[in-house]
Motif scaffolding. Structure first.
Motif, mmCIF file in Angstrom:
data_model
loop_
_atom_site.group_PDB
_atom_site.id
_atom_site.type_symbol
_atom_site.label_atom_id
_atom_site.label_comp_id
_atom_site.label_asym_id
_atom_site.label_seq_id
_atom_site.Cartn_x
_atom_site.Cartn_y
_atom_site.Cartn_z
ATOM 1 N N GLU A 104 0.997 -1.069 0.069
ATOM 2 C CA GLU A 104 -0.058 0.147 -0.087
ATOM 3 C C GLU A 104 0.936 1.348 -0.053
ATOM 4 O O GLU A 104 1.756 1.336 0.650
ATOM 5 N N ALA A 105 0.285 2.383 -0.613
ATOM 6 C CA ALA A 105 1.052 3.612 -0.829
ATOM 7 C C ALA A 105 1.051 4.455 0.132
ATOM 8 O O ALA A 105 1.945 5.234 0.439
ATOM 9 N N LEU A 115 7.143 2.139 -0.082
ATOM 10 C CA LEU A 115 5.636 1.709 -0.151
ATOM 11 C C LEU A 115 5.247 1.827 -1.488
ATOM 12 O O LEU A 115 5.600 2.331 -2.363
ATOM 13 N N GLY A 116 4.024 1.134 -1.696
ATOM 14 C CA GLY A 116 3.420 0.850 -2.792
ATOM 15 C C GLY A 116 4.129 -0.059 -4.060
ATOM 16 O O GLY A 116 4.097 0.100 -5.132
ATOM 17 N N ASP A 117 4.554 -1.222 -3.498
ATOM 18 C CA ASP A 117 5.483 -1.924 -4.204
ATOM 19 C C ASP A 117 5.154 -3.244 -3.608
ATOM 20 O O ASP A 117 6.218 -3.436 -2.554
ATOM 21 N N ASP A 166 -8.638 1.944 2.294
ATOM 22 C CA ASP A 166 -9.219 2.201 1.076
ATOM 23 C C ASP A 166 -10.635 1.681 0.972
ATOM 24 O O ASP A 166 -11.523 1.785 0.700
#
Length: 406
Positions: A38-39, A79-81, A133
């Protein structure tokens, strides 16, 4: 044991971030990297089904730490990866973007993923609640909805139903358990919880299976029960449990069986640890492998993993503990309630504020507090001891004291 010069934590969950913080708190000065799919900033999950979903909190309030606190860790946050593969021997994680991150110590804290109903991804208006989210999306549609059906009457489903009813929505809770959270509380207290839901306007359909989702033009219109009955709904929330997020570890050589299987010190392999919801470790006092899905365990296990990385060599043996908030009631559970335990109300009165003691095999196996947090903690000192009726001189001092409190 010499401290590793680098640590990679996979998962910026409460367990993952907790491990990083515990390492720094214990004086670790090596290279520290935290990777997460998550980013956004790391956040807390318990408020998602309650304060954030209801609108009492804005999403940002669920963040575990402010940015300056994260900066103070002097860690690299990637983050996001998402992590997609692990080379155990090389202690190297490959990510979705193609990065390769290596460290002398790797901590797996990727948590859980929500189970889904067949075909639900193709139907608008059907939601799960696992991420921030997810919560924001569900909150948005609930503000416009009139009727909601929650599928699954375990912990999360019961909390979501309570929140939805508190938002004045026509709420139905459907599940296979004979009462809300019967598997967690046993039948007696689960019936009391069911009565609480009914008094607050929730329609309960217990012992009830789902046949399929009903939809028209790609949008949900309700659910069809296994009996054939149709329940109309503007929104359907699926809360039928979660599974450990370990798919990315397939082929790594780690033992995967309802989580990452670890020894008593949460080690999955040389230089590899697991923490939080995804860790299934050997509990020396209980004599079996255990996996605990709760916020308290995430924090305490993170601290235990950090200590072991730094050479503590101490087995992790917590008392199982969790809590849930529904309507105006806080319920705390120490130990493990079971269907076959004898339940005694030892303080208060059932239906109001009370403490229940569970006795199994001649010993106290669990203590549950219903809006009596202090008293429940005090009674939890008897866990593992002979049941008072069987003790010749009354209850003795505790063998296993709780390691955490809410």
């Amino acid at each position: 044991m010499t401290a590793p010069d680098s640590v990679l934590v996979v998962g910026a969950s409460a367990a993952g971030l907790g491990t990083a913080e515990a390492l720094r708190r214990k004086g670790y000065q090596g290279r520290l990297t935290v990777l997460d799919a998550e980013a956004g900033l790391p956040y807390d999950r318990p408020p998602l089904s309650k304060q954030v979903l209801s609108g009492a909190w804005e999403p940002e309030r669920s963040h575990l730490r402010a940015q300056d606190a994260l900066d103070a860790l002097e860690a690299e946050f990637v983050l996001g990866d998402a992590a997609v593969a692990l080379d155990v021997a090389g202690r190297t994680v490959r990510t979705a973007s193609g990065r390769e991150l290596s460290a002398q110590a790797v901590v797996l804290a990727t948590g859980l993923r929500a189970r889904a109903l067949p075909g639900q991804e193709d139907v608008r208006g059907v939601h799960v609640l696992r991420t921030l989210d997810d919560c924001v999306a569900l909150r948005t549609v609930l503000r416009e909805a009139k009727r909601v059906v929650v599928v699954g009457n375990g912990v999360l489903g019961s909390e979501i139903a309570a929140t939805a009813a508190g938002m004045a929505l026509d709420t139905t809770l459907v599940g296979l358990q004979p009462a809300p959270m019967a598997e967690q509380f046993g039948p007696r207290v689960a019936r009391t919880l069911g009565e609480l839901h009914v008094r607050n306007g929730v329609r309960l359909l217990n012992d009830t299976g789902i046949g399929s989702l009903a939809h028209a033009e790609g949008r949900v219109t309700g659910v069809r029960l296994a009996s054939g009955e149709h329940l109309p709904a503007d929104v359907v929330v699926v809360a039928i449990g979660c599974v450990p997020a370990t798919d990315w570890l397939a082929g790594s050589g780690l033992r995967l069986d309802d989580g990452v299987v670890c020894d008593a010190r949460c080690r999955a392999a040389a230089g590899i640890w697991a923490a939080g919801d995804t860790a299934r470790w050997y509990h020396e006092e209980l004599g079996t492998h255990v996996r605990l899905e709760n916020r308290t365990n995430a924090t305490t296990q993170a601290a235990a993993v950090a200590a072991d990385i730094l050479g503590a060599e101490v087995a992790y043996t917590p008392t199982p503990y969790f809590w849930t908030d529904q309507f105006d009631v806080k319920i705390q559970v120490f130990g493990t309630p079971t269907d076959d335990a004898e339940v005694t109300i030892v303080e208060g009165e059932e239906g109001g504020r009370f403490v229940a003691r569970y006795d199994r095999g001649g010993r106290v196996s669990a203590v549950l507090g219903w809006n009596m947090p202090k008293q429940a903690r005090l009674h939890s000192r008897s866990l593992g001891q002979p049941s008072p009726a069987l003790a010749p001189d009354g209850p003795s001092s505790a063998v296993i004291a709780p390691t955490t409190t809410a």
